[in-house]
Scaffold this active site. Structure first.
Site, PDB file in Angstrom:
ATOM      1  CG  ASP A 156      -1.762   1.198   1.374  1.00 31.34           C
ATOM      2  OD1 ASP A 156      -2.084   1.804   0.329  1.00 31.34           O
ATOM      3  OD2 ASP A 156      -2.119   1.548   2.520  1.00 31.34           O
TER       4      ASP A 156
ATOM      5  CG  ASN B 222      -3.607   5.137  -1.028  1.00 33.47           C
ATOM      6  OD1 ASN B 222      -3.510   4.032  -0.482  1.00 33.47           O
ATOM      7  ND2 ASN B 222      -4.612   5.459  -1.814  1.00 33.47           N
TER       8      ASN B 222
ATOM      9  CG  ASP C  83      -6.161   2.521   0.444  1.00 37.29           C
ATOM     10  OD1 ASP C  83      -5.128   1.824   0.582  1.00 37.29           O
ATOM     11  OD2 ASP C  83      -6.793   2.605  -0.626  1.00 37.29           O
TER      12      ASP C  83
ATOM     13  CG  ASP D 248      -1.333   1.478  -3.717  1.00 36.02           C
ATOM     14  OD1 ASP D 248      -0.110   1.354  -3.934  1.00 36.02           O
ATOM     15  OD2 ASP D 248      -1.802   1.992  -2.675  1.00 36.02           O
TER      16      ASP D 248
ATOM     17  CG  ASP E 212     -11.440 -15.995 -13.396  1.00 38.58           C
ATOM     18  OD1 ASP E 212     -10.735 -16.249 -12.408  1.00 38.58           O
ATOM     19  OD2 ASP E 212     -12.690 -15.998 -13.360  1.00 38.58           O
TER      20      ASP E 212
ATOM     21  CD  GLU F 289      -9.136 -20.245 -12.075  1.00 36.18           C
ATOM     22  OE1 GLU F 289      -9.198 -20.486 -10.864  1.00 36.18           O
ATOM     23  OE2 GLU F 289      -9.976 -19.541 -12.655  1.00 36.18           O
TER      24      GLU F 289
HETATM   25  C1  NOJ Z   1     -11.343 -17.940 -10.123  1.00 33.86           C
HETATM   26  C2  NOJ Z   1     -10.610 -16.941  -9.316  1.00 33.86           C
HETATM   27  O1  NOJ Z   1      -9.299 -17.385  -9.118  1.00 33.86           O
HETATM   28  C3  NOJ Z   1     -11.366 -16.762  -8.021  1.00 33.86           C
HETATM   29  O2  NOJ Z   1     -10.661 -15.979  -7.098  1.00 33.86           O
HETATM   30  C4  NOJ Z   1     -12.711 -16.168  -8.357  1.00 33.86           C
HETATM   31  O3  NOJ Z   1     -13.497 -16.090  -7.192  1.00 33.86           O
HETATM   32  C5  NOJ Z   1     -13.429 -16.990  -9.397  1.00 33.86           C
HETATM   33  N1  NOJ Z   1     -12.589 -17.390 -10.485  1.00 33.86           N
HETATM   34  C6  NOJ Z   1     -14.559 -16.224  -9.982  1.00 33.86           C
HETATM   35  O4  NOJ Z   1     -14.063 -15.297 -10.909  1.00 33.86           O
HETATM   36 CA    CA Z   2      -3.666   1.785  -1.267  1.00 32.56          CA
END
Ligand code: NOJ
Ligand code: CA
Length: 527
Positions: free
Chosen positions: A22, A24, A26, A30, A201, A265
């Site tokens: 981080d 900033n 919060d 980032d 993904d 994935e």
């Molecule tokens: C796989 C991702 O690695 C996971 O973190 C996410 O919750 C699901 N896909 C849905 O996008």
């Molecule tokens: Ca931040």
């Protein structure tokens, strides 16, 4: 062999951006934080970083619910911050991969707001809408990966929409050409900027059977297992039409200079994973191989899975290995600290591209999260079953200063309890640390082509000892790993081996024995 591609000889490092650095105050990592820490990757010796989603998002699934595929969430910074990070990474010779989330968007994405606005909206078909079953219930028995029906009723337009993940993550309809074009445009946007590739993904979810039949019940489901596993995802995932999409993505990546890479994935058994390489190796470059994440940690089981994987790979398909990610328990917790060292040697000496999950190079373990601090929707929806992912997403501990140097504010998730000693700065000063081991192993891979690119053979288990050879040209390496807590006598195959490296510190007397929890690399230079 021809000159290897960077994504074959290289090593990838996964950054979970909320938890890296981080800048900033919060309490959330980032882009500027990743830029500040680029030297960590250089010193470690990795080649590429993959950053989990940084796009605008309501953050219901921590960025995997994308509300704009070509933007940057203000929490992470601005597009200018991104551009700066990308060129700073490239200046250091590091590649940068983004996370592309094609299966679903956020329910707050303008496309979905339009899609749900009326049945005849031009974007209606960009998502998956179906009429109710005759009894008024959902169109079929498909279950969301987060539990419960995967269908959500929309009273305003009188239909259900499909969400393989959360209600707030409606699935996109890849059978619609306009949607497909829009998503390819998004990929192009980042490729044009110079991004080196994407981790894609849940690639295997992208296409569903056209007629939406019920999924068969899973005869092995028992209470305590995830709700989604009540059925086998036979029709809701892994449909043959997905390969054409992977091919188109690959063609797009290949149309850019500089060896852009696609990593899929895909949680599927090996026989169903391999088709994602593409019939002519024209699918994704690296379908993630997740088997080590769930493997029984014993020599016989791991030898078998290496052999099975090597045996299943298509001709020319390049292997890859993963020990952990932001969704699964951490390796140090699964196998314990002494074996985490052996696991590091395994990951970095197997044939194939390794992906390191941030913090694993420190031996970071799963962090218990008190109930009132739980953030992950997976845990909130199916509590207490051990599915929560917060424990593996805690802030990176950098040093022994306040909040481990991660933030000047309140970290969004608690730090690891041992952060005062388990942090980058402390481990940097300790030759015996896991961080030092990772660096040494990464340097060895660079120095010895046999380790990075060589063939693998003689994958054998003998009691607790797992061994395999790597070879390239005149160089032959023998990797011997003790997966148990007792010393072992070594029976080396043939003469002439000399010791190259051990995971244990201290002086080693001979190559005739292996200490408890030790890994060795032996070398022979004449064949
Ligand atoms: C796989 C991702 O690695 C996971 O973190 C996410 O919750 C699901 N896909 C849905 O996008
Ligand atoms: Ca931040």
């Amino acid at each position: 062999m021809t000159h290897p591609k960077w994504w074959q000889s290289g090593v990838i490092y996964q950054v979970y951006p909320r938890s890296f650095q981080d800048t900033n105050g919060d309490g959330i990592g980032d882009l500027a934080g990743i830029e500040r820490r680029l030297d960590h990757f250089v010193r470690l010796g990795v080649d590429a970083i993959w950053i989990s989603p940084i796009y605008p998002s309501p953050m219901v699934d921590f960025g995997y619910d994308v509300a704009d595929y070509t933007g940057v969430h203000p929490m992470f910074g601005t597009m200018a911050d991104f551009d700066r990070l990308l060129s700073a990474a490239h200046d250091r010779g590091l590649r940068l991969l983004l996370d592309f989330v094609p299966n679903h968007s956020s329910d707050q994405h303008p496309w979905f707001l339009e899609s749900r606005s009326s049945r005849d909206n031009p974007k209606r078909d960009w998502y998956i809408w179906r009429d109710a079953a005759p009894d008024g219930g959902p169109p079929n028995n498909w279950i969301s990966d987060f539990g419960g029906s995967a269908w959500q009723w929309d009273a305003a337009t009188g239909q259900y929409y499909y969400h393989a993940m959360l209600v707030e993550q409606p699935d996109l309809n890849w059978r619609n050409p306009d949607l497909k074009r829009a998503m390819f445009d998004a990929m192009r946007f980042w490729f044009d900027k110079g991004v080196d590739g994407f981790r894609v993904d849940i690639l295997w979810h992208m296409v569903k059977a056209a007629d939406f039949p019920d999924n068969p019940p899973n005869p092995d489901w028992r209470p305590g297992m995830a709700d989604k596993d009540r059925v086998l995802q036979l029709y809701s995932t892994d449909q043959p039409e997905v390969f054409a999409i992977a091919e188109e993505m690959r063609a797009l990546a290949d149309s850019y200079p500089g060896d852009r890479v696609l990593i899929g994935e895909i949680y599927l058994p090996y026989d169903r994973l391999m088709p994602y390489y593409g019939a002519r190796l024209d699918g994704v470059h690296l379908p993630f191989n997740f088997e080590l994440i769930t493997a029984d940690w014993n020599a016989a089981a791991i030898a078998k899975l290496i052999r099975d994987y090597e045996g299943a790979l298509p001709e020319g398909g390049w292997p890859n290995w993963v020990l952990g990610n932001h969704d699964r328990p951490r390796i140090a917790t699964r196998v314990g600290e002494p074996q985490a060292r052996v696991a590091a040697m395994l990951l970095l000496t197997l044939r194939g591209t390794p992906t390191i999950y941030y913090g694993d190079e420190l031996g970071l373990g799963d962090v218990a999260i008190p109930a009132e601090l739980v953030q992950d929707p997976r845990e909130l929806r199916e509590p207490g079953l051990g599915f929560g992912r917060d424990p593996v997403r805690t802030p990176m501990p950098w040093d022994a200063s306040a909040n481990a140097g991660f933030t000047s504010g309140e970290p969004w998730l608690p730090l690891n309890g041992d952060w005062r000693t388990r942090n980058v700065a402390t481990e940097e000063g300790d030759r015996g640390s896991l961080l030092a081991l990772y660096r040494d192993l990464l340097a060895l891979r660079r120095a010895h082509p046999a380790l990075a690119m060589g063939a693998v053979r003689r994958i054998e288990a003998d009691g607790d000892v797992l061994a395999y050879e790597r070879m390239q040209g005149q160089e032959r390496m023998l990797v011997v790993l003790n997966l148990g807590a007792e010393d072992q006598v070594l029976n080396l195959p043939g003469e002439g081996w000399s010791l190259l490296f051990s995971t244990c510190s201290g002086l080693r007397r001979s190559t005739a024995s292996l200490e408890a929890n030790e890994g060795l690399i032996l070398i022979k230079t004449s064949l």
